[in-house]
Design a protein around this motif. Sequence first.
Motif, mmCIF file in Angstrom:
data_model
loop_
_atom_site.group_PDB
_atom_site.id
_atom_site.type_symbol
_atom_site.label_atom_id
_atom_site.label_comp_id
_atom_site.label_asym_id
_atom_site.label_seq_id
_atom_site.Cartn_x
_atom_site.Cartn_y
_atom_site.Cartn_z
ATOM 1 N N LEU A 1 11.119 -7.519 -5.744
ATOM 2 C CA LEU A 1 11.078 -8.513 -4.693
ATOM 3 C C LEU A 1 12.487 -8.551 -4.135
ATOM 4 O O LEU A 1 13.449 -8.717 -4.887
ATOM 5 N N VAL A 2 12.641 -8.347 -2.825
ATOM 6 C CA VAL A 2 13.959 -8.191 -2.207
ATOM 7 C C VAL A 2 14.176 -9.277 -1.157
ATOM 8 O O VAL A 2 13.348 -9.449 -0.274
ATOM 9 N N ALA A 3 15.278 -9.998 -1.257
ATOM 10 C CA ALA A 3 15.648 -11.014 -0.265
ATOM 11 C C ALA A 3 17.004 -10.660 0.310
ATOM 12 O O ALA A 3 17.938 -10.402 -0.429
ATOM 13 N N LYS A 4 17.094 -10.648 1.633
ATOM 14 C CA LYS A 4 18.364 -10.331 2.313
ATOM 15 C C LYS A 4 18.942 -11.577 2.925
ATOM 16 O O LYS A 4 18.282 -12.454 3.346
ATOM 17 N N ASN B 1 10.469 -13.530 7.062
ATOM 18 C CA ASN B 1 11.321 -12.546 7.727
ATOM 19 C C ASN B 1 12.281 -11.819 6.795
ATOM 20 O O ASN B 1 12.427 -10.604 6.882
ATOM 21 N N GLN B 2 12.969 -12.508 5.906
ATOM 22 C CA GLN B 2 13.999 -11.864 5.101
ATOM 23 C C GLN B 2 13.551 -11.560 3.677
ATOM 24 O O GLN B 2 14.372 -11.341 2.798
ATOM 25 N N LEU B 3 12.249 -11.499 3.473
ATOM 26 C CA LEU B 3 11.693 -11.196 2.154
ATOM 27 C C LEU B 3 10.821 -9.957 2.259
ATOM 28 O O LEU B 3 10.011 -9.832 3.175
ATOM 29 N N SER B 4 10.998 -9.020 1.343
ATOM 30 C CA SER B 4 10.162 -7.819 1.338
ATOM 31 C C SER B 4 9.850 -7.426 -0.094
ATOM 32 O O SER B 4 10.466 -7.898 -1.037
ATOM 33 N N PHE B 5 8.859 -6.555 -0.228
ATOM 34 C CA PHE B 5 8.471 -6.013 -1.521
ATOM 35 C C PHE B 5 8.784 -4.528 -1.514
ATOM 36 O O PHE B 5 8.584 -3.854 -0.513
ATOM 37 N N GLU B 6 9.258 -4.022 -2.639
ATOM 38 C CA GLU B 6 9.545 -2.596 -2.756
ATOM 39 C C GLU B 6 8.704 -2.024 -3.888
ATOM 40 O O GLU B 6 8.609 -2.618 -4.956
ATOM 41 N N SER C 1 7.354 -5.215 4.464
ATOM 42 C CA SER C 1 7.683 -6.515 5.040
ATOM 43 C C SER C 1 6.659 -7.555 4.622
ATOM 44 O O SER C 1 5.522 -7.233 4.294
ATOM 45 N N THR C 2 7.071 -8.813 4.663
ATOM 46 C CA THR C 2 6.169 -9.930 4.399
ATOM 47 C C THR C 2 6.207 -10.869 5.597
ATOM 48 O O THR C 2 6.970 -10.661 6.541
ATOM 49 N N ALA C 3 5.390 -11.911 5.553
ATOM 50 C CA ALA C 3 5.386 -12.910 6.624
ATOM 51 C C ALA C 3 6.700 -13.683 6.660
ATOM 52 O O ALA C 3 7.042 -14.297 7.670
ATOM 53 N N GLU D 1 0.859 -1.177 0.000
ATOM 54 C CA GLU D 1 0.000 0.000 0.000
ATOM 55 C C GLU D 1 0.896 1.226 0.000
ATOM 56 O O GLU D 1 1.465 1.594 1.015
ATOM 57 N N GLY D 2 1.073 1.813 -1.168
ATOM 58 C CA GLY D 2 1.927 2.988 -1.277
ATOM 59 C C GLY D 2 3.383 2.630 -1.491
ATOM 60 O O GLY D 2 3.772 1.468 -1.564
ATOM 61 N N ASN D 3 4.195 3.651 -1.605
ATOM 62 C CA ASN D 3 5.612 3.501 -1.903
ATOM 63 C C ASN D 3 6.404 3.025 -0.701
ATOM 64 O O ASN D 3 6.003 3.212 0.439
#
Length: 96
Positions: free
Chosen positions: A93-96, A36-41, A32-34, A26-28
């Motif tokens: 899609l970002v994975a750390k 832990n080390q995965l997020s959306f940008e 975070s996702t469920a 929702e927005g720029n």
Amino acid sequence: MIEISNSDVIANQCQELATLIIRHTEGNGLHSTAINQLSFERSDAMSSATYSVDEPRFTLIVQGKKEMLLGKETYPSVAKLTREERKSCNLDLVAK
């Protein structure tokens, strides 16, 4: 340059992934996702260069484009865009 034999299949899968990312953001910003080390940008507007030092990470550009600058070298990354998508947001899609 890497030759991709199933580019239509990959384009369809990227579009499906873009739909999911839009649904879960929702927005720029970084979301975070469920997992832990995965997020959306998400970024709905083009921006000027942002200078930062990041920890190592894997970024899959689902829609849009980015340029990574390292010293004086530029590394472009582009997801295949349709005319409609060029007007829409940049999704990663970002994975750390």
